[in-house]
Design a protein around this motif. Structure first.
Motif, PDB file in Angstrom:
ATOM      1  N   GLY A  42       1.096  -1.445  -0.487  1.00 48.56           N
ATOM      2  CA  GLY A  42       0.010   0.118   0.318  1.00 48.56           C
ATOM      3  C   GLY A  42       0.577   1.105   0.076  1.00 48.56           C
ATOM      4  N   TRP A  43       1.567   1.401   1.010  1.00 45.82           N
ATOM      5  CA  TRP A  43       2.417   2.148   0.883  1.00 45.82           C
ATOM      6  C   TRP A  43       3.453   2.919  -0.551  1.00 45.82           C
ATOM      7  CZ3 TRP A  43       2.021   6.055   4.393  1.00 45.82           C
ATOM      8  CH2 TRP A  43       1.845   5.677   4.957  1.00 45.82           C
ATOM      9  N   PHE A  44       3.958   1.355  -0.746  1.00 48.37           N
ATOM     10  CA  PHE A  44       4.346   2.157  -2.097  1.00 48.37           C
ATOM     11  C   PHE A  44       4.175   1.824  -3.660  1.00 48.37           C
ATOM     12  CE2 PHE A  44       7.475  -2.338  -0.678  1.00 48.37           C
ATOM     13  CZ  PHE A  44       8.480  -1.612   0.072  1.00 48.37           C
ATOM     14  N   ARG A  45       2.279   1.464  -3.778  1.00 45.76           N
ATOM     15  CA  ARG A  45       1.535   1.915  -4.223  1.00 45.76           C
ATOM     16  C   ARG A  45       1.672   3.374  -4.415  1.00 45.76           C
ATOM     17  NH1 ARG A  45      -0.919  -0.890  -6.961  1.00 45.76           N
ATOM     18  NH2 ARG A  45      -1.525  -3.054  -5.878  1.00 45.76           N
ATOM     19  N   ALA A  46       1.421   4.185  -3.461  1.00 46.53           N
ATOM     20  CA  ALA A  46       1.252   5.719  -2.693  1.00 46.53           C
ATOM     21  C   ALA A  46       2.813   6.867  -3.242  1.00 46.53           C
ATOM     22  CB  ALA A  46       0.950   5.918  -1.518  1.00 46.53           C
ATOM     23  N   ALA A  47       3.499   5.849  -2.637  1.00 46.03           N
ATOM     24  CA  ALA A  47       4.851   6.771  -3.579  1.00 46.03           C
ATOM     25  C   ALA A  47       5.348   6.060  -5.099  1.00 46.03           C
ATOM     26  CB  ALA A  47       6.248   5.511  -2.947  1.00 46.03           C
ATOM     27  N   ALA A  48       4.854   5.407  -5.661  1.00 50.53           N
ATOM     28  CA  ALA A  48       4.389   5.118  -6.546  1.00 50.53           C
ATOM     29  C   ALA A  48       3.610   6.019  -7.786  1.00 50.53           C
ATOM     30  CB  ALA A  48       4.330   3.460  -7.657  1.00 50.53           C
ATOM     31  N   GLU A  49       2.712   5.972  -7.039  1.00 46.29           N
ATOM     32  CA  GLU A  49       1.734   7.134  -7.935  1.00 46.29           C
ATOM     33  C   GLU A  49       2.292   8.286  -7.652  1.00 46.29           C
ATOM     34  OE1 GLU A  49      -2.005   7.045  -5.320  1.00 46.29           O
ATOM     35  OE2 GLU A  49      -2.126   5.309  -6.590  1.00 46.29           O
ATOM     36  N   SER A  50       3.101   9.088  -6.569  1.00 50.25           N
ATOM     37  CA  SER A  50       3.590  10.140  -6.529  1.00 50.25           C
ATOM     38  C   SER A  50       4.707  10.168  -7.834  1.00 50.25           C
ATOM     39  CB  SER A  50       3.863  10.448  -5.266  1.00 50.25           C
ATOM     40  OG  SER A  50       5.219   9.208  -4.723  1.00 50.25           O
ATOM     41  N   ASP A  51       4.902   9.219  -8.565  1.00 50.13           N
ATOM     42  CA  ASP A  51       6.289   9.081  -9.450  1.00 50.13           C
ATOM     43  C   ASP A  51       7.540   9.038  -9.056  1.00 50.13           C
ATOM     44  OD1 ASP A  51       6.105   8.373 -12.329  1.00 50.13           O
ATOM     45  OD2 ASP A  51       7.139  10.222 -12.833  1.00 50.13           O
ATOM     46  N   ASP A  52       8.013   8.708  -7.853  1.00 51.03           N
ATOM     47  CA  ASP A  52       9.061   8.256  -6.827  1.00 51.03           C
ATOM     48  C   ASP A  52       9.674   6.849  -7.641  1.00 51.03           C
ATOM     49  OD1 ASP A  52      10.246   6.299  -4.909  1.00 51.03           O
ATOM     50  OD2 ASP A  52      10.407   8.425  -4.396  1.00 51.03           O
ATOM     51  N   GLY A  53      10.604   7.044  -8.013  1.00 52.40           N
ATOM     52  CA  GLY A  53      11.713   6.033  -8.843  1.00 52.40           C
ATOM     53  C   GLY A  53      11.614   4.839  -7.535  1.00 52.40           C
ATOM     54  N   ASP A  54      11.884   4.414  -7.070  1.00 49.97           N
ATOM     55  CA  ASP A  54      12.297   3.753  -6.220  1.00 49.97           C
ATOM     56  C   ASP A  54      10.997   2.952  -5.393  1.00 49.97           C
ATOM     57  OD1 ASP A  54      14.958   3.944  -5.719  1.00 49.97           O
ATOM     58  OD2 ASP A  54      14.890   5.314  -3.857  1.00 49.97           O
ATOM     59  N   GLY A  55      10.445   3.675  -5.511  1.00 45.37           N
ATOM     60  CA  GLY A  55       8.657   3.541  -4.866  1.00 45.37           C
ATOM     61  C   GLY A  55       8.258   2.097  -6.256  1.00 45.37           C
ATOM     62  N   LEU A  56       8.287   3.124  -7.735  1.00 39.64           N
ATOM     63  CA  LEU A  56       7.864   1.983  -8.248  1.00 39.64           C
ATOM     64  C   LEU A  56       8.888   0.665  -8.788  1.00 39.64           C
ATOM     65  CD1 LEU A  56       7.527   5.091 -11.396  1.00 39.64           C
ATOM     66  CD2 LEU A  56       6.169   3.605 -10.727  1.00 39.64           C
TER      67      LEU A  56
END
Length: 260
Positions: A42-56
């Protein structure tokens, strides 16, 4: 008590809340004992939605391995490619893995090697280890065991806990290995140095390979001429060995090892 200045606003207490970093929240859950992959996703998805490379990258890793969410190698590969394009060291490392193994799409060892080189240049310890594996076994490249040994040393200096099995640095190689490891520590030179050594190896192989084929076709083994011996000497100086063109299985740094 009355305010000395009629009409002045009453005193207020400033309340500040530290901004929540979705990536760090997810990593804490991912690396916890025991890990909570479902909440981490859930947190990684939130990071990915903000276009964070490490989150993706971390979302792609979870989707690749089925950690906290259903496994989907095709979608995971797309996420990891996006992360790699955003200069995520984790993304480039994991994208290199899927390219090497053909998960979620066709295998492409040359691109996988490039992804490892790029992540290693960013100081990713496990990518450096996997790059050493590739150079040692000739995966996506010509074998370059001297460079491989230098990269194994560098990966250890970066904090990688993995150790290659059966790889020894001989006393005569020690100075060269240490020198190469120092040169590989420069992120601006790593890709250039590896590419330069590959070009030298390809040139030497072009000289030596026809002679090897001639010997195979001959009824009786013939001694190598002086030029052949000289070429072998160059190979030994550049790569540490002429042999090893048959590729033994190479280790993988694994799906969950992280290095920032």
């Amino acid at each position: 008590m009355k305010s000395p200045h009629p009409g002045a606003a009453p005193d207020t207490v400033a309340v500040t809340t530290a901004a929540v970093n979705p990536l760090q929240q997810g990593l804490a859950l991912f690396q916890a004992t025991p890990p909570d992959y479902a909440r981490a996703v859930g947190w990684f998805r939130a990071a990915a939605e903000s276009d964070d490379g490490d989150g993706l990258a971390m979302l792609g890793l979870c989707q690749l391995e089925g950690l906290g969410m259903p496994a989907d190698p095709v979608q995971a590969r797309a996420l990891l490619e996006r992360a790699a394009a955003r200069s995520s060291a984790i993304g480039r490392f994991q994208f290199g893995r899927v390219l090497m193994t053909g998960r979620g799409g066709p295998a492409d060892e040359a691109r996988g090697l490039s992804a490892y080189v790029s992540a290693a240049a960013m100081g990713h310890a496990e990518a450096t280890f996997n790059l050493a594996n590739c150079l040692y076994a000739g995966v996506g490249c010509l074998p370059d065991r001297l460079a491989a040994k230098a990269l194994y040393l560098r990966s250890r200096n970066l904090g990688c806990a993995l150790r290659p099995q059966g790889v020894l640095v001989h006393k005569r190689e020690l100075k060269a290995v240490r020198t190469l490891a120092h040169r590989f520590a420069d992120p601006r030179r790593l890709a250039f140095l590896i590419g330069e050594r590959q070009q030298e190896l390809a040139l030497v192989q072009a000289v030596v390979q026809p002679r090897i084929e001639q010997r195979r076709k001959a009824d009786k083994p013939q001694p190598l001429r002086q030029a052949g011996r000289l070429a072998v000497g160059v190979v030994a100086a550049v790569a540490g060995t002429l042999g090893g063109y048959l590729r033994p299985p190479s280790s993988d740094a694994g799906p969950t090892t992280l290095s920032f």
